[in-house]
Design a protein around this motif. Structure first.
Motif, PDB file in Angstrom:
ATOM      1  N   TYR A 160       0.839  -1.195   0.000  1.00  0.00           N
ATOM      2  CA  TYR A 160       0.000   0.000   0.000  1.00  0.00           C
ATOM      3  C   TYR A 160       0.871   1.242   0.000  1.00  0.00           C
ATOM      4  O   TYR A 160       1.983   1.239   0.543  1.00  0.00           O
ATOM      5  N   PRO A 163      -0.881   6.634   3.275  1.00  0.00           N
ATOM      6  CA  PRO A 163      -2.122   7.408   3.134  1.00  0.00           C
ATOM      7  C   PRO A 163      -2.008   8.846   3.614  1.00  0.00           C
ATOM      8  O   PRO A 163      -2.982   9.598   3.526  1.00  0.00           O
ATOM      9  N   CYS A 226      -8.421   5.759   8.614  1.00  0.00           N
ATOM     10  CA  CYS A 226      -7.837   7.104   8.549  1.00  0.00           C
ATOM     11  C   CYS A 226      -8.957   8.128   8.424  1.00  0.00           C
ATOM     12  O   CYS A 226      -9.730   8.096   7.463  1.00  0.00           O
ATOM     13  N   ARG A 245     -11.080   6.675   5.417  1.00  0.00           N
ATOM     14  CA  ARG A 245     -10.504   5.656   4.527  1.00  0.00           C
ATOM     15  C   ARG A 245     -10.102   4.438   5.338  1.00  0.00           C
ATOM     16  O   ARG A 245      -9.589   4.548   6.453  1.00  0.00           O
ATOM     17  N   MET A 247      -7.827   1.156   5.953  1.00  0.00           N
ATOM     18  CA  MET A 247      -6.473   0.691   5.667  1.00  0.00           C
ATOM     19  C   MET A 247      -6.516  -0.796   5.317  1.00  0.00           C
ATOM     20  O   MET A 247      -6.242  -1.675   6.135  1.00  0.00           O
ATOM     21  N   ILE A 278      -7.662   2.675   1.084  1.00  0.00           N
ATOM     22  CA  ILE A 278      -6.497   3.515   0.791  1.00  0.00           C
ATOM     23  C   ILE A 278      -5.858   3.134  -0.535  1.00  0.00           C
ATOM     24  O   ILE A 278      -4.896   3.777  -0.954  1.00  0.00           O
ATOM     25  N   SER A 281      -6.445   6.895  -3.939  1.00  0.00           N
ATOM     26  CA  SER A 281      -5.625   7.976  -3.408  1.00  0.00           C
ATOM     27  C   SER A 281      -6.475   8.984  -2.650  1.00  0.00           C
ATOM     28  O   SER A 281      -7.684   9.113  -2.873  1.00  0.00           O
ATOM     29  N   HIS A 282      -5.827   9.689  -1.751  1.00  0.00           N
ATOM     30  CA  HIS A 282      -6.506  10.733  -0.990  1.00  0.00           C
ATOM     31  C   HIS A 282      -7.153  11.754  -1.930  1.00  0.00           C
ATOM     32  O   HIS A 282      -8.299  12.167  -1.737  1.00  0.00           O
TER      33      HIS A 282
END
Length: 336
Positions: A160, A163, A226, A245, A247, A278, A281-282
């Motif tokens: 991953y 994040p 998150c 989000r 994980m 995650i 993408s953010h």
């Protein structure tokens, strides 16, 4: 961009020629006439080794378990080569991506590469089955050579990306590694429990940049989540957004639901949805507005007072949907 005050309460392309390294060649001996490839038959000897034949030296014996895999490794990027596999007149091979990067010049002998295909090596590759490159992370799968890339792009065991959205962090790894990385390197707040109560204060809410304001990690149901809260420009006006989000992978994220609530002056906004993985993408999640979005005027209304200071309290919880074995219906499992 930083807060004046934060309270968190948890209720639970190109490469220049002189930069090209001198590399040990991966050589497939062949004989060429201008840019055409002379075709010769490849044989397998009694011990299972593959012999790539040419017209001058008889051929090279290659042990199938090791040397073939090494020959299929591009000498520039070190990734496995897939068709078209190119080679220079001296037999040094290179992948098609790196051929453009080195300006069509062989990184080993500096001769012009031209458009010569290494058909012998491509033929050998077709007969191989290789383990996923994420085998060390737990993937047990083995694929034909040309199917390997497609699988690895979506392998559930692939690492991953970090994040954390406040910087372009290049860290990758599994979830335990990233949790430690977020705590130690990004100094992210860590909380246990499935409910949260955050208060955000900003003295001048009109000074808004495209910057992340806060990231908090929650541990509940044995998983990590998150919580992002940030401000960004939407058109001519700033907005504030909170979203969660998961994980882990998207299929596991579907097992959870979360809610967010913000309000004041007798009004409130409530958001309920499924956390995004995650793997997304953010920026992708933020730009899709998949979360609690608060317009600035509404945020200032919630803040009360003279509307010159941002004071928001965001509360929320996470729960897991469980199947009722008797009725076949989903019932919420609230974290204690």
């Amino acid at each position: 961009m930083e807060f004046d005050s934060i309270e968190c309460v948890s209720s639970s392309d190109g490469i220049e020629e002189d930069e090209i390294p001198q590399l040990h060649p991966h050589i497939i001996r062949s004989q060429f006439s201008s840019s055409k490839t002379t075709t010769h038959k490849n044989n397998i000897n009694n011990n299972g080794s593959i012999i790539l034949c040419d017209g001058n030296n008889g051929g090279i014996a290659i042990h199938p378990a090791t040397s073939v895999h090494e020959l299929l490794e591009c000498p520039v990027c070190t990734n496995s080569m897939y068709p078209p596999i190119h080679q220079c007149h001296n037999g040094h091979t290179i992948c098609s991506t790196c051929k453009a990067r080195v300006h069509n010049r062989c990184p080993t002998c500096r001769q012009e590469l031209g458009d010569i295909r290494c058909l012998a090596l491509e033929k050998v590759a077709e007969s191989l089955e290789l383990p996923c490159k994420f085998g060390s992370l737990g993937c047990p799968e083995i694929f034909p050579y040309y199917s390997k890339l497609k699988h690895e792009a979506a392998c559930n065991f692939r690492p991953y990306n970090c994040p954390y959205a406040g910087s372009e962090c290049a860290a990758v790894g599994d979830i335990p590694y990233l949790v430690t990385h977020l705590r130690d390197d990004h100094k992210v707040d860590m909380h246990s429990g499935c409910t949260f109560n955050h208060r955000y204060v900003k003295s001048n809410p009109r000074e808004v940049e495209n910057a992340t304001w806060m990231l908090t990690v929650f541990n509940c149901f044995g998983q990590y989540f998150c919580l992002h809260f940030e401000a960004f420009q939407l058109g001519m006006a700033p907005v504030y957004m909170a979203f969660l989000r998961f994980m882990g992978d998207e299929t596991d994220a579907q097992n959870y639901t979360y809610s967010l609530e913000v309000g004041g002056n007798g009004r409130k906004l409530i958001w309920e949805g499924t956390p995004r993985s995650i793997r997304d993408s953010h920026r992708k999640v933020r730009d899709s507005h998949d979360g609690l979005v608060i317009q600035r005027n509404m945020a200032l209304f919630f803040s009360g007072g003279d509307r010159k200071e941002l004071k928001l309290r965001v509360t929320g919880r996470i729960w897991k949907e469980q199947q009722n074995p008797d009725e076949g219906a989903c019932i919420p499992n609230l974290c204690s």
